[in-house]
Enzyme design. Structure first.
Site, PDB file in Angstrom:
ATOM      1  N   SER A   1       0.829  -1.199   0.000  1.00 34.10           N
ATOM      2  CA  SER A   1       0.000   0.000   0.000  1.00 34.10           C
ATOM      3  C   SER A   1       0.872   1.260   0.000  1.00 34.10           C
ATOM      4  O   SER A   1       1.629   1.469  -0.933  1.00 34.10           O
ATOM      5  CB  SER A   1      -0.947  -0.056   1.205  1.00 34.10           C
ATOM      6  OG  SER A   1      -2.016   0.824   1.077  1.00 34.10           O
TER       7      SER A   1
ATOM      8  N   ASP B   1      -9.337  -4.619  -5.277  1.00 34.60           N
ATOM      9  CA  ASP B   1      -8.742  -3.853  -4.174  1.00 34.60           C
ATOM     10  C   ASP B   1      -9.427  -2.496  -4.072  1.00 34.60           C
ATOM     11  O   ASP B   1      -9.373  -1.700  -5.012  1.00 34.60           O
ATOM     12  CB  ASP B   1      -7.247  -3.671  -4.425  1.00 34.60           C
ATOM     13  CG  ASP B   1      -6.496  -3.141  -3.215  1.00 34.60           C
ATOM     14  OD1 ASP B   1      -7.081  -2.343  -2.439  1.00 34.60           O
ATOM     15  OD2 ASP B   1      -5.327  -3.512  -3.038  1.00 34.60           O
TER      16      ASP B   1
ATOM     17  N   HIS C   1      -7.625  -5.886   0.034  1.00 31.59           N
ATOM     18  CA  HIS C   1      -6.462  -5.021  -0.115  1.00 31.59           C
ATOM     19  C   HIS C   1      -5.177  -5.825  -0.082  1.00 31.59           C
ATOM     20  O   HIS C   1      -4.882  -6.506   0.903  1.00 31.59           O
ATOM     21  CB  HIS C   1      -6.470  -3.999   1.022  1.00 31.59           C
ATOM     22  CG  HIS C   1      -5.429  -2.940   0.917  1.00 31.59           C
ATOM     23  ND1 HIS C   1      -5.045  -2.375  -0.285  1.00 31.59           N
ATOM     24  CD2 HIS C   1      -4.679  -2.333   1.869  1.00 31.59           C
ATOM     25  CE1 HIS C   1      -4.117  -1.456  -0.058  1.00 31.59           C
ATOM     26  NE2 HIS C   1      -3.869  -1.422   1.239  1.00 31.59           N
TER      27      HIS C   1
END
Length: 551
Positions: A267, A493, A521
């Site tokens: 991320s 996602d 995610h």
């Protein structure tokens, strides 16, 4: 080289990572963006996300609108390479003294500190200490693998508690797994802002739908947060941009006695990793960037992309719920069920649901935040259905507990870190907004209407009153000359929509793009084996995956 047989412990793996849920709701930007702002082409592309309402047009295209005036990063452009400049020698000659860890429990875990300059363009000035941690590999044939779990604002040191559920046993054996709390996070000069009680109050009102009354209330909180952060952490706020953290990571590389950096970033960690590759392409070793952020996006494109991503994830979650009719509190088709869910949120805003704690009933904001948590992993959906059903029948305790866990609120009412405010501090430096305040208000209203489930949460803007100007211009990163960089995207996602990984992989001179067709995610550690096999072969055997691999 597969994780398929590993124990599946969603909360063990996700407890630290799910802190990003409240970060998402509290930060001035979110976790990332893509070239068109959405998973399949962009927010505002004419599609309908709520099963019936037509998409609302943007107030005006952002293209051509001036962005906020930029300040100057103390780390992005330096006249010399610090690793070869005698003025920085005392940083690059450090050895980490590994010892016991406080407040973190993980088998074999060791902790230490690393000293870096507060302002990278002033090596003779103030220093700060960064918290670092490692789990030594039993074989330790491959050196050190540095990882960042995301955020920004998530503590890498705390995340070590989930390390066995994040990487494969073979990687844990061959590598020393190393992490750190980036500057402004956790134990590394963590940003201090609101008290614990004030944070409780803020979370309870944060996500209310956009209206004149709620906007006024939110602006009061925005001013209060900005003033508090400036009062308690003003000396570090100008120096928390991601290029500064990337420079710090090169000092860590040197302290680990590595000529090149082997790195795993999730991320926001992909933004940190690509920023490092931009500064030091010749020092890129094995790089894996999972749940990628496109560095070309403005704050507003980030927000629009995530609002769409989470609305689409809500549709998938609701359909899955309806398919399990007996345990689902929602009825009808997706559009009807979504109206029921949003009606529940609105009712909880008006009359909070009993949670068993008379001082902390479940407000609509807390309920939205908890349900948004579920979008991070479909492994959480059965637990989430049960908690949502209980709340809709008058017992909000399970949803409140879920949201508290994601916010790192402890049983004694204290917060383990100030992660939400660290995220704001970093993101407000990294990502400029459109300078037109009226356009910003119209865009927030559009997002809230077009993406009704979470749009009002995501469109809130903590950077409007932030005391520091942004310091980084959105721009492509090519990292010319770097070794292969593996970029992973997950088709479902919500936090870092799939198009963003495609964009970053295309920008990188040596980008290798992998796709997992799944929900939630990030992919590595969640895909059931197919992405893990590709990544482990790359990390352990130096086998570069085929660009375009999909599973």
């Amino acid at each position: 080289m597969t994780l398929a047989a590993q124990p599946r412990r969603p909360f063990a793996r996700l407890t630290a990572a799910l802190a990003v849920t409240v970060l998402l709701l509290s930060g001035c930007s979110q976790l990332g963006g893509g070239p068109e702002g959405g998973a399949d082409g962009g927010a505002g592309d004419g599609g309908s996300s709520d099963g019936g309402n037509p998409a609302q047009p943007a107030p005006d295209s952002e293209e051509g609108l001036p962005l906020e005036e930029l300040g100057t990063s103390a780390a992005q452009d330096l006249p010399t390479d610090p690793s070869t400049d005698p003025e920085y020698a005392r940083y690059y000659e450090q050895d980490i003294e590994w010892g016991a860890c406080e407040g973190v429990v993980a088998d074999g875990l060791e902790c230490g500190t690393l000293t870096v300059p507060l302002a990278w363009n002033d090596p003779s000035g103030t220093d700060i200490d960064l918290a670092v941690a490692r789990i030594p590999g039993s074989e330790q044939d491959a050196g050190s693998l540095v990882f960042n779990p995301g955020g920004p604002g998530v503590s890498g040191v705390n995340y070590m508690e989930s390390a066995p559920y994040m990487v494969s046993p073979a990687v844990l054996s061959d590598y020393d797994l190393v992490t750190f709390d980036p500057r402004g996070v956790g134990r590394s000069e963590g940003v201090e802002c609101l008290t614990d009680q004030e944070t409780d109050e803020y979370r309870a009102v944060k996500g209310q739908p956009i209206s004149a009354e709620s906007t006024q209330e939110y602006e009061k909180w925005g001013a209060r947060i900005a003033e508090s952060c400036e009062e308690h952490s003003g000396k570090v706020l100008p120096y928390l941009d991601t290029y500064s953290s990337a420079r710090d990571m090169d000092v860590l590389r040197s302290a680990l006695n590595s000529d090149q950096l082997d790195y795993l970033g999730y991320s926001y960690g992909t933004y940190l990793g690509s920023s490092y590759a931009d500064l030091y392409p010749d020092r890129v070793g094995h790089f894996v960037l999972d749940g990628a952020i496109d560095p070309t996006l403005t704050m507003d494109e980030f927000v629009a992309g995530q609002a769409e991503g989470f609305e689409k994830a809500a549709d998938v979650f609701i359909q899955d719920c309806l398919d399990t009719a007996e345990s689902c509190p929602l009825k009808g088709d997706v559009a009807e069920a979504k109206k029921q869910l949003n009606a529940f949120f609105a009712a909880a805003d008006e009359s909070p649901v009993d949670s068993g704690d008379p001082d902390r009933p479940l407000t609509g904001s807390l309920a939205r935040s908890a349900v948004l948590t579920l979008m991070y992993s479909d492994e959480l959906w059965p637990t989430g259905r049960q908690a949502l059903s209980a709340a809709m029948n008058g017992d909000g305790s399970q949803l409140l507990e879920m949201d508290d866990r994601s916010a790192e609120r402890q049983l004694d009412g204290s917060y383990r870190t100030s992660a939400a405010f660290s995220m704001t501090a970093v993101n407000c430096l990294d990502h400029p907004r459109v300078a037109d305040a009226e356009w910003e208000k119209q865009e927030a209203a559009r997002i809230a209407e077009q993406f009704p489930t979470f749009g009002s949460n995501i469109a809130k803007d903590d950077c409007a009153q932030w005391p520091q100007a942004p310091v980084r211009e959105p721009a492509e990163i090519s990292a010319d000359g770097a070794a292969p960089i593996v970029v992973i995207g997950t088709t479902g996602d919500p936090a870092t929509p799939y198009a963003w990984s495609t964009a970053l992989a295309e920008q990188l001179d040596s980008g290798v793009h992998l796709t997992w067709d799944g929900n939630g995610h990030t992919a590595y550690g969640r895909s059931g084996g197919c992405i893990e096999e590709q990544v482990d072969a790359y990390l352990l055997d130096d086998t570069v995956p085929e660009n375009g691999f999909s599973c």
